[in-house]
Motif scaffolding. Structure first.
Motif, PDB file in Angstrom:
ATOM      1  N   UNK A  40       1.981 -10.508  -2.109  1.00  0.00           N
ATOM      2  CA  UNK A  40       0.806  -9.715  -1.771  1.00  0.00           C
ATOM      3  C   UNK A  40       1.087  -8.289  -1.375  1.00  0.00           C
ATOM      4  N   UNK A  41       2.299  -7.803  -1.651  1.00  0.00           N
ATOM      5  CA  UNK A  41       2.640  -6.432  -1.273  1.00  0.00           C
ATOM      6  C   UNK A  41       1.966  -5.432  -2.192  1.00  0.00           C
ATOM      7  N   UNK A  42       1.586  -4.299  -1.624  1.00  0.00           N
ATOM      8  CA  UNK A  42       1.088  -3.155  -2.391  1.00  0.00           C
ATOM      9  C   UNK A  42       2.213  -2.175  -2.654  1.00  0.00           C
ATOM     10  N   UNK A  43       3.099  -2.068  -1.667  1.00  0.00           N
ATOM     11  CA  UNK A  43       4.216  -1.127  -1.746  1.00  0.00           C
ATOM     12  C   UNK A  43       5.449  -1.783  -1.148  1.00  0.00           C
ATOM     13  N   UNK A  44       6.608  -1.279  -1.546  1.00  0.00           N
ATOM     14  CA  UNK A  44       7.889  -1.831  -1.092  1.00  0.00           C
ATOM     15  C   UNK A  44       8.774  -0.682  -0.622  1.00  0.00           C
ATOM     16  N   UNK A  45       9.332  -0.848   0.578  1.00  0.00           N
ATOM     17  CA  UNK A  45      10.321   0.089   1.080  1.00  0.00           C
ATOM     18  C   UNK A  45      11.702  -0.515   0.896  1.00  0.00           C
ATOM     19  N   UNK A  64      10.293  -3.422  -9.873  1.00  0.00           N
ATOM     20  CA  UNK A  64       9.162  -3.032  -9.023  1.00  0.00           C
ATOM     21  C   UNK A  64       8.134  -2.235  -9.817  1.00  0.00           C
ATOM     22  N   UNK A  65       8.608  -1.296 -10.632  1.00  0.00           N
ATOM     23  CA  UNK A  65       7.688  -0.498 -11.453  1.00  0.00           C
ATOM     24  C   UNK A  65       6.946  -1.385 -12.448  1.00  0.00           C
ATOM     25  N   UNK A  66       7.663  -2.347 -13.033  1.00  0.00           N
ATOM     26  CA  UNK A  66       7.048  -3.243 -13.990  1.00  0.00           C
ATOM     27  C   UNK A  66       5.969  -4.115 -13.388  1.00  0.00           C
ATOM     28  N   UNK A  67       6.088  -4.380 -12.073  1.00  0.00           N
ATOM     29  CA  UNK A  67       5.082  -5.181 -11.381  1.00  0.00           C
ATOM     30  C   UNK A  67       3.941  -4.326 -10.839  1.00  0.00           C
ATOM     31  N   UNK A  68       3.994  -3.022 -11.093  1.00  0.00           N
ATOM     32  CA  UNK A  68       2.925  -2.129 -10.654  1.00  0.00           C
ATOM     33  C   UNK A  68       2.948  -1.803  -9.178  1.00  0.00           C
ATOM     34  N   UNK A  69       4.119  -1.901  -8.553  1.00  0.00           N
ATOM     35  CA  UNK A  69       4.232  -1.655  -7.118  1.00  0.00           C
ATOM     36  C   UNK A  69       4.739  -0.244  -6.839  1.00  0.00           C
ATOM     37  N   UNK A  70       4.170   0.380  -5.818  1.00  0.00           N
ATOM     38  CA  UNK A  70       4.725   1.639  -5.315  1.00  0.00           C
ATOM     39  C   UNK A  70       5.994   1.325  -4.539  1.00  0.00           C
ATOM     40  N   UNK A  71       6.969   2.241  -4.584  1.00  0.00           N
ATOM     41  CA  UNK A  71       8.198   1.982  -3.837  1.00  0.00           C
ATOM     42  C   UNK A  71       8.904   3.289  -3.511  1.00  0.00           C
ATOM     43  N   UNK A  98       7.355   6.701   3.850  1.00  0.00           N
ATOM     44  CA  UNK A  98       6.879   6.043   2.627  1.00  0.00           C
ATOM     45  C   UNK A  98       5.542   5.334   2.835  1.00  0.00           C
ATOM     46  N   UNK A  99       5.012   5.409   4.065  1.00  0.00           N
ATOM     47  CA  UNK A  99       3.727   4.791   4.407  1.00  0.00           C
ATOM     48  C   UNK A  99       3.719   3.274   4.166  1.00  0.00           C
ATOM     49  N   UNK A 100       4.831   2.648   4.521  1.00  0.00           N
ATOM     50  CA  UNK A 100       4.896   1.187   4.436  1.00  0.00           C
ATOM     51  C   UNK A 100       4.018   0.599   5.539  1.00  0.00           C
ATOM     52  N   UNK A 101       3.075  -0.237   5.136  1.00  0.00           N
ATOM     53  CA  UNK A 101       2.111  -0.817   6.066  1.00  0.00           C
ATOM     54  C   UNK A 101       2.475  -2.259   6.393  1.00  0.00           C
ATOM     55  N   UNK A 102       1.727  -2.840   7.327  1.00  0.00           N
ATOM     56  CA  UNK A 102       2.016  -4.214   7.738  1.00  0.00           C
ATOM     57  C   UNK A 102       1.902  -5.210   6.593  1.00  0.00           C
ATOM     58  N   UNK A 103       1.001  -4.949   5.652  1.00  0.00           N
ATOM     59  CA  UNK A 103       0.839  -5.866   4.528  1.00  0.00           C
ATOM     60  C   UNK A 103       1.853  -5.668   3.426  1.00  0.00           C
TER      61      UNK A 103
END
Length: 376
Positions: A40-45, A64-71, A98-103
């Protein structure tokens, strides 16, 4: 993950709502993006070190890019010295930038140092962000990535600052071990042997009969790693925060951590797994000296560790080592110290380790003096 084939082992860590899986096998890094998206991640640090980044970061970034995730990626220098307040501040600041959030997810890509550092950063970032451990060393795959222990070192001792923060998933890509120097593989092997010495004599006997199994790619390597992870997972499920028998996992570590502190965490002189190997051999010799363990079992441990190229004596460490009193002082800062009393993990034989909280300090100090005495 779509790549679920026969060569992937799954080990579950049973912690109720915080349960998670350890996936073990070759090629798993190529699916890390899919795994992160399923969490359920939107972004990955991504937190990694300079050495691992050169070897494995491109694979991770493509996934990560292939899965459409920001990183975004935070890099730290390779080596034990990165487990420090300065590096922790750098990692936390990079994740915040990088604005990594709790989710979202922190991805620990590397060996034990990166796993401990990134895991601790995730534990304190926004009061807790999920972490996905992607261990790339043998030591991290069988030990430090599993169980939720995270932290940094202090000049007063190893891993004295940290938090329990369980991962959401562990991806142990065994193909990454093919890029490790032989010394790092040997160091990780010390933690594999540890599980047999704690309470699985059959596993230790298998390792003795197959001393190169974990060093070579193939099903035996996966078997050795999976057996180690199952052993640790079972202990963690019983005693997550080390109030009881999880302390057994520190076999060899009381002595080993003291040696690491004594050399100021200089990996050119001693890496963690080498310290554990010397520490385990010392624990068995100390047990024999106390009349707890047969001398032949202590000799058996020494033979096997030596056979795979691991050190078993303090004298194997290059350069000067402090005296017995200095090592004992380091041991008194051990995390297992309770009410000022040292806790040792000792043994009644191979596969018969136990927690000892009533060892006479004078006998421990005398043992250290004998261990450090010049060979006759």
């Amino acid at each position: 993950m779509t790549r679920m084939v026969e060569d992937i082992e799954r080990v579950s860590v049973g912690l109720g709502e915080r349960a998670y899986d350890i996936l073990i096998g070759p090629g798993l890094l190529a699916g890390v993006g899919e795994a992160a998206a399923k969490l359920g991640a939107r972004a990955v640090g991504v937190v990694t070190d300079e050495t691992v980044a050169g070897l494995h970061l491109p694979t991770v970034e493509r996934s990560l890019a292939g899965a459409g995730l920001a990183f975004d990626t935070v890099r730290v220098p390779a080596g034990e010295a990165s487990k420090s307040f300065d590096m922790l501040a750098r990692v936390v600041d990079g994740l915040l930038a990088a604005r990594i959030e709790r989710g979202d997810l922190v991805l620990a890509l590397g060996g034990g140092v990166v796993g401990d550092l990134a895991g601790f950063a995730a534990a304190i970032l926004r009061r807790g962000v999920r972490v996905l451990q992607a261990p790339t060393s043998l030591l991290a795959q069988v030990d430090s990535s599993v169980g939720g222990k995270t932290g940094i070192n202090s000049p007063r001792g190893k891993n004295l600052i940290g938090a329990f923060h369980q991962p959401s998933l562990v991806l142990a890509d065994t193909a990454t071990l093919d890029t490790l120097p032989e010394r790092e593989l040997r160091a990780g092997y010390a933690e594999v042997a540890k599980y047999g010495l704690i309470d699985d004599p059959d596993f230790f006997a298998w390792l003795e009969a197959n001393p190169r199994a974990v060093f070579c790619a193939g099903p035996d390597r996966i078997r050795g790693i999976a057996t180690s992870c199952r052993a640790k997972a079972a202990v963690v499920a019983r005693d997550e925060r080390e109030t009881g028998d999880r302390a057994l996992l520190n076999l060899g570590h009381t002595f080993g951590h003291a040696l690491e502190a004594d050399v100021a965490y200089d990996s050119a002189r001693l890496v963690h797994g080498e310290g554990v190997a010397i520490g385990m051999a010392m624990a068995f010799r100390f047990s024999a000296a106390l009349g707890l363990c047969p001398e032949e079992d202590a000799a058996r441990v020494e033979r096997h560790l030596s056979a795979v190229g691991l050190p078993i004596r303090v004298s194997a460490i290059p350069g000067p080592i402090g005296g017995a009193e200095a090592l004992f002082a380091h041991m008194q800062q051990d995390k297992k110290v309770s009410r000022g009393r040292l806790t040792f993990i000792l043994a009644r034989g191979v596969g018969k380790s136990f927690v000892a909280r009533d060892v006479d300090p004078a006998r421990a100090l005398d043992f250290l003096r004998r261990e450090l005495a010049p060979a006759a």
